[in-house]
Enzyme design. Sequence first.
Site, PDB file in Angstrom:
ATOM      1  N   HIS A 132       0.849  -1.195   0.000  1.00 43.01           N
ATOM      2  CA  HIS A 132       0.000   0.000   0.000  1.00 43.01           C
ATOM      3  C   HIS A 132       0.877   1.234   0.000  1.00 43.01           C
ATOM      4  O   HIS A 132       2.090   1.155   0.156  1.00 43.01           O
ATOM      5  CB  HIS A 132      -0.998  -0.012   1.157  1.00 43.01           C
ATOM      6  N   HIS A 184       1.393   3.941   1.864  1.00 42.07           N
ATOM      7  CA  HIS A 184       1.930   4.706   2.998  1.00 42.07           C
ATOM      8  C   HIS A 184       3.457   4.787   2.942  1.00 42.07           C
ATOM      9  O   HIS A 184       4.129   3.837   2.542  1.00 42.07           O
ATOM     10  CB  HIS A 184       1.476   4.088   4.330  1.00 42.07           C
ATOM     11  N   ASP A 244       5.793   4.610   5.055  1.00 47.20           N
ATOM     12  CA  ASP A 244       6.615   3.615   5.747  1.00 47.20           C
ATOM     13  C   ASP A 244       6.599   2.264   5.030  1.00 47.20           C
ATOM     14  O   ASP A 244       7.113   1.273   5.559  1.00 47.20           O
ATOM     15  CB  ASP A 244       6.177   3.474   7.214  1.00 47.20           C
ATOM     16  N   HIS A 245       6.032   2.224   3.816  1.00 49.98           N
ATOM     17  CA  HIS A 245       6.046   1.001   3.006  1.00 49.98           C
ATOM     18  C   HIS A 245       6.645   1.235   1.619  1.00 49.98           C
ATOM     19  O   HIS A 245       7.233   0.330   1.050  1.00 49.98           O
ATOM     20  CB  HIS A 245       4.631   0.411   2.899  1.00 49.98           C
ATOM     21  N   HIS A 263      -7.521  -0.745   5.357  1.00 49.28           N
ATOM     22  CA  HIS A 263      -6.473   0.132   5.918  1.00 49.28           C
ATOM     23  C   HIS A 263      -6.264   1.298   4.955  1.00 49.28           C
ATOM     24  O   HIS A 263      -6.251   2.463   5.348  1.00 49.28           O
ATOM     25  CB  HIS A 263      -5.198  -0.676   6.114  1.00 49.28           C
ATOM     26  N   ASP A 291      -0.201  -3.903   6.192  1.00 52.36           N
ATOM     27  CA  ASP A 291      -0.871  -3.396   7.389  1.00 52.36           C
ATOM     28  C   ASP A 291      -2.329  -3.859   7.457  1.00 52.36           C
ATOM     29  O   ASP A 291      -3.179  -3.178   8.024  1.00 52.36           O
ATOM     30  CB  ASP A 291      -0.820  -1.859   7.431  1.00 52.36           C
ATOM     31  N   HIS A 334       4.634  -4.747  10.322  1.00 52.36           N
ATOM     32  CA  HIS A 334       5.194  -4.113  11.529  1.00 52.36           C
ATOM     33  C   HIS A 334       5.421  -5.120  12.650  1.00 52.36           C
ATOM     34  O   HIS A 334       4.712  -6.133  12.741  1.00 52.36           O
ATOM     35  CB  HIS A 334       4.234  -3.037  12.077  1.00 52.36           C
TER      36      HIS A 334
END
Length: 260
Positions: A56, A58, A60-61, A115, A132, A171
């Site tokens: 996805h 975001h 942090d990905h 998400h 996530d 995570h």
Amino acid sequence: MTNPRIEIVPLLNDNYGYLLADETGEAAIVDPAEAEVVLAAAHQHQLRLTTVLATHHHGDHVGGNLELAARIPRLRIVGYAADRDRIPGLTLAVEPGDVVQVGQLRGALLAVPCHTRGHVAYHFGRALFTGDTLFAAGCGRFFEGDAAQMYQALHQVFGALPDDTLIYCGHEYTENNLRFAASLEPNNPAIHAAARRAAKLRAEGRPTIPTTLGEERSYNPFLRVRSPELLASVQRAHPGVEVTDPVAVLGVVRAMKDHF
Ligand code: ZN
Ligand code: FE
């Protein structure tokens, strides 16, 4: 179906990227939050990185996508066609049902919106990369979707997969997730066993990943929306909730986790 070789790559504070490689050493990285660490890990494991798989959009990905593309000639960046505008550097837009190829490996993209509305999982052999959506002992926040969609993802899409499916999530949230799980099902021995295992691994500086879908079904509250003990806890906290409706229960459990 051959199973990929998988190397866990810790990124940022608590993110995980995953290198998956075929027998020749050709590899993909799932969710490269940062480029430098991923390049070093690929080098260390003597893998030839050709592909990024994005779960996805975001940061942090996908934070490392563009730098990886700048450093690796002809790098393929694979993502869900429905989210093509939000995946940096996307070169290959994939639909559910398409085959995702990494060297000799063949995988599938599973659409699991909630998400984010473009969230996907990747399924290669026994390995499921859940981003996530499903965490060890938890699930992601409902930023762009609702409880019905998360129910569909966890109980229908992942629900169709066997207990020995390996869960590689986005995570390291396991210990905190298990504390929340224990608050809802204090008498579930699987939760306490998983918490002991997680504490030991974390004390040794090791990931709690992978778990299996069978293990998740034994302790993950978001997969246990029909557990009598969990339903009693939910009912006590929210007397109005319709506990015969698993979607409603899932929504309430997520709201309780948001404030845990
Ligand atoms: Zn996210
Ligand atoms: Fe994340």
